[in-house]
Design a protein around this motif. Structure first.
Motif, PDB file in Angstrom:
ATOM      1  N   PHE A 146       0.850  -1.195   0.000  1.00  0.00           N
ATOM      2  CA  PHE A 146       0.000   0.000   0.000  1.00  0.00           C
ATOM      3  C   PHE A 146       0.877   1.233   0.000  1.00  0.00           C
ATOM      4  CE2 PHE A 146      -2.345   3.428   2.062  1.00  0.00           C
ATOM      5  CZ  PHE A 146      -3.525   3.417   1.338  1.00  0.00           C
ATOM      6  N   SER A 147       0.436   2.247  -0.720  1.00  0.00           N
ATOM      7  CA  SER A 147       1.127   3.533  -0.735  1.00  0.00           C
ATOM      8  C   SER A 147       0.097   4.643  -0.802  1.00  0.00           C
ATOM      9  CB  SER A 147       2.052   3.625  -1.952  1.00  0.00           C
ATOM     10  OG  SER A 147       2.610   4.932  -2.049  1.00  0.00           O
ATOM     11  N   THR A 148       0.408   5.772  -0.177  1.00  0.00           N
ATOM     12  CA  THR A 148      -0.465   6.935  -0.294  1.00  0.00           C
ATOM     13  C   THR A 148      -0.165   7.720  -1.569  1.00  0.00           C
ATOM     14  OG1 THR A 148       1.033   8.225   1.096  1.00  0.00           O
ATOM     15  CG2 THR A 148      -0.859   7.176   2.183  1.00  0.00           C
ATOM     16  N   ASP A 149       0.829   7.292  -2.335  1.00  0.00           N
ATOM     17  CA  ASP A 149       1.092   7.909  -3.633  1.00  0.00           C
ATOM     18  C   ASP A 149      -0.022   7.518  -4.597  1.00  0.00           C
ATOM     19  OD1 ASP A 149       3.476   8.981  -2.719  1.00  0.00           O
ATOM     20  OD2 ASP A 149       4.663   7.272  -3.408  1.00  0.00           O
ATOM     21  N   PRO A 150      -0.621   8.499  -5.284  1.00  0.00           N
ATOM     22  CA  PRO A 150      -1.702   8.157  -6.218  1.00  0.00           C
ATOM     23  C   PRO A 150      -1.177   7.390  -7.426  1.00  0.00           C
ATOM     24  CG  PRO A 150      -1.214  10.503  -6.318  1.00  0.00           C
ATOM     25  CD  PRO A 150      -0.363   9.925  -5.222  1.00  0.00           C
ATOM     26  N   PRO A 151      -1.903   6.371  -7.836  1.00  0.00           N
ATOM     27  CA  PRO A 151      -1.470   5.584  -8.991  1.00  0.00           C
ATOM     28  C   PRO A 151      -1.805   6.300 -10.295  1.00  0.00           C
ATOM     29  CG  PRO A 151      -3.521   4.726  -8.160  1.00  0.00           C
ATOM     30  CD  PRO A 151      -3.113   5.828  -7.225  1.00  0.00           C
ATOM     31  N   PRO A 152      -1.054   6.015 -11.356  1.00  0.00           N
ATOM     32  CA  PRO A 152      -1.445   6.535 -12.664  1.00  0.00           C
ATOM     33  C   PRO A 152      -2.788   5.923 -13.070  1.00  0.00           C
ATOM     34  CG  PRO A 152       0.712   5.440 -12.766  1.00  0.00           C
ATOM     35  CD  PRO A 152       0.160   5.224 -11.393  1.00  0.00           C
ATOM     36  N   ASP A 153      -3.613   6.719 -13.722  1.00  0.00           N
ATOM     37  CA  ASP A 153      -4.947   6.287 -14.133  1.00  0.00           C
ATOM     38  C   ASP A 153      -4.923   4.952 -14.864  1.00  0.00           C
ATOM     39  OD1 ASP A 153      -7.243   6.438 -16.430  1.00  0.00           O
ATOM     40  OD2 ASP A 153      -7.916   7.360 -14.561  1.00  0.00           O
ATOM     41  N   LEU A 190      -3.188   2.390 -14.546  1.00  0.00           N
ATOM     42  CA  LEU A 190      -2.949   1.195 -13.723  1.00  0.00           C
ATOM     43  C   LEU A 190      -4.153   0.798 -12.873  1.00  0.00           C
ATOM     44  CD1 LEU A 190       0.686   1.491 -12.299  1.00  0.00           C
ATOM     45  CD2 LEU A 190      -0.142   0.118 -14.210  1.00  0.00           C
ATOM     46  N   ILE A 191      -5.133   1.681 -12.725  1.00  0.00           N
ATOM     47  CA  ILE A 191      -6.246   1.441 -11.798  1.00  0.00           C
ATOM     48  C   ILE A 191      -7.253   0.458 -12.396  1.00  0.00           C
ATOM     49  CG2 ILE A 191      -8.152   2.483 -10.519  1.00  0.00           C
ATOM     50  CD1 ILE A 191      -6.469   5.100 -10.527  1.00  0.00           C
ATOM     51  N   THR A 192      -7.349  -0.703 -11.749  1.00  0.00           N
ATOM     52  CA  THR A 192      -8.292  -1.735 -12.188  1.00  0.00           C
ATOM     53  C   THR A 192      -9.496  -1.859 -11.261  1.00  0.00           C
ATOM     54  OG1 THR A 192      -7.150  -3.478 -10.973  1.00  0.00           O
ATOM     55  CG2 THR A 192      -6.465  -3.102 -13.269  1.00  0.00           C
ATOM     56  N   LEU A 224     -14.744  13.077  -4.233  1.00  0.00           N
ATOM     57  CA  LEU A 224     -13.911  11.927  -3.868  1.00  0.00           C
ATOM     58  C   LEU A 224     -12.600  12.420  -3.284  1.00  0.00           C
ATOM     59  CD1 LEU A 224     -14.247   9.582  -6.975  1.00  0.00           C
ATOM     60  CD2 LEU A 224     -15.173   9.206  -4.693  1.00  0.00           C
ATOM     61  N   ARG A 225     -12.116  11.743  -2.257  1.00  0.00           N
ATOM     62  CA  ARG A 225     -10.793  12.014  -1.687  1.00  0.00           C
ATOM     63  C   ARG A 225      -9.961  10.754  -1.851  1.00  0.00           C
ATOM     64  NH1 ARG A 225     -14.062  12.503   2.224  1.00  0.00           N
ATOM     65  NH2 ARG A 225     -15.022  14.430   2.821  1.00  0.00           N
ATOM     66  N   TRP A 226      -8.848  10.859  -2.543  1.00  0.00           N
ATOM     67  CA  TRP A 226      -7.982   9.692  -2.729  1.00  0.00           C
ATOM     68  C   TRP A 226      -7.202   9.435  -1.454  1.00  0.00           C
ATOM     69  CZ3 TRP A 226      -5.650   8.783  -8.157  1.00  0.00           C
ATOM     70  CH2 TRP A 226      -6.640   8.949  -9.129  1.00  0.00           C
ATOM     71  N   LEU A 227      -7.191   8.164  -1.026  1.00  0.00           N
ATOM     72  CA  LEU A 227      -6.445   7.752   0.163  1.00  0.00           C
ATOM     73  C   LEU A 227      -5.100   7.148  -0.215  1.00  0.00           C
ATOM     74  CD1 LEU A 227      -9.324   5.891   2.048  1.00  0.00           C
ATOM     75  CD2 LEU A 227      -8.598   8.272   2.326  1.00  0.00           C
ATOM     76  N   GLY A 228      -5.073   6.403  -1.302  1.00  0.00           N
ATOM     77  CA  GLY A 228      -3.875   5.695  -1.732  1.00  0.00           C
ATOM     78  C   GLY A 228      -4.266   4.492  -2.557  1.00  0.00           C
ATOM     79  N   ALA A 229      -3.329   3.572  -2.684  1.00  0.00           N
ATOM     80  CA  ALA A 229      -3.603   2.402  -3.520  1.00  0.00           C
ATOM     81  C   ALA A 229      -2.763   1.220  -3.077  1.00  0.00           C
ATOM     82  CB  ALA A 229      -3.306   2.715  -4.982  1.00  0.00           C
ATOM     83  N   HIS A 230      -3.297   0.051  -3.321  1.00  0.00           N
ATOM     84  CA  HIS A 230      -2.513  -1.179  -3.258  1.00  0.00           C
ATOM     85  C   HIS A 230      -1.949  -1.382  -4.662  1.00  0.00           C
ATOM     86  CE1 HIS A 230      -4.672  -2.232   0.518  1.00  0.00           C
ATOM     87  NE2 HIS A 230      -3.487  -2.739   0.787  1.00  0.00           N
ATOM     88  N   TYR A 231      -0.658  -1.497  -4.745  1.00  0.00           N
ATOM     89  CA  TYR A 231       0.018  -1.721  -6.021  1.00  0.00           C
ATOM     90  C   TYR A 231       0.311  -3.211  -6.139  1.00  0.00           C
ATOM     91  CZ  TYR A 231       0.569   3.275  -6.542  1.00  0.00           C
ATOM     92  OH  TYR A 231       0.319   4.607  -6.693  1.00  0.00           O
ATOM     93  N   LYS A 243      -0.682  -3.393 -11.732  1.00  0.00           N
ATOM     94  CA  LYS A 243      -1.982  -2.740 -11.621  1.00  0.00           C
ATOM     95  C   LYS A 243      -2.104  -2.133 -10.235  1.00  0.00           C
ATOM     96  CE  LYS A 243      -4.078  -7.240 -10.688  1.00  0.00           C
ATOM     97  NZ  LYS A 243      -5.143  -8.146 -11.136  1.00  0.00           N
ATOM     98  N   ALA A 244      -3.175  -1.370 -10.038  1.00  0.00           N
ATOM     99  CA  ALA A 244      -3.397  -0.724  -8.744  1.00  0.00           C
ATOM    100  C   ALA A 244      -4.871  -0.768  -8.387  1.00  0.00           C
ATOM    101  CB  ALA A 244      -2.917   0.727  -8.792  1.00  0.00           C
TER     102      ALA A 244
END
Length: 156
Positions: free
Chosen positions: A5-12, A14-16, A71-78, A96-97
């Motif tokens: 997990f990272s609080t860095d936003p993923p590139p669009d 990669l988001i599945t 929407l507020r982005w929290l982060g992503a699982h990469y 993917k993210a």
């Protein structure tokens, strides 16, 4: 899969998958599925679907809810998959993210429960401590995600 997990936003691209920690006042919305797990609304992004469109669809399908704020982005699982092909042909592979975000929502109807999705049996907004306890049925990681969403909501 290894899924840090990272609080860095993923590139669009990669988001599945997108999952939303939903707030109604000071309560968190959880959905109980036919496995008796309590989860936050979310799911797989369709081919060409914008993030907000996916969120709107998933909220309707799983919680009978609609957005009442941004929407507020929290982060992503990469994730990096070791499978030879993607889960769906249009998805990125092997990297993917899974995006996590939060939002204020209004509960206004029953989940639509499409045939190819989880079957939601109950939707309720819970006080924070009870939401933490129940969300553990969907994984130990949920306590931290709900806590992060509540913390960022308070700071915002």
């Amino acid at each position: 899969m290894d899924v840090p997990f990272s609080t860095d936003p993923p590139p669009d691209e990669l988001i599945t998958n997108i999952h939303v920690v939903c707030f109604v006042d000071d309560r968190i919305v959880l959905c109980r599925d036919d496995r008796d797990a309590w989860l936050v609304p979310g799911g797989t992004r369709e081919a060409g679907e914008a993030i907000e469109d996916c969120v709107i669809r998933e909220l309707r399908e799983e919680a009978g809810a609609r957005l009442a704020g941004p929407l507020r982005w929290l982060g992503a699982h990469y994730a990096t998959s070791d499978r030879p092909t993607p889960y769906r042909e249009w998805q990125p592979h092997p990297h993917k993210a899974w995006l996590w975000c939060s939002a204020e929502v209004v509960l206004g109807g029953a989940p639509t429960n499409p045939d190819d999705a989880e079957q939601i049996l109950e939707v309720r907004a819970w006080p924070f401590d009870e939401a933490i306890r129940l969300a553990a049925t969907d994984g130990a990681h949920m306590a931290e995600l709900l806590g992060l969403a509540a913390e960022l909501r308070g700071a915002g």
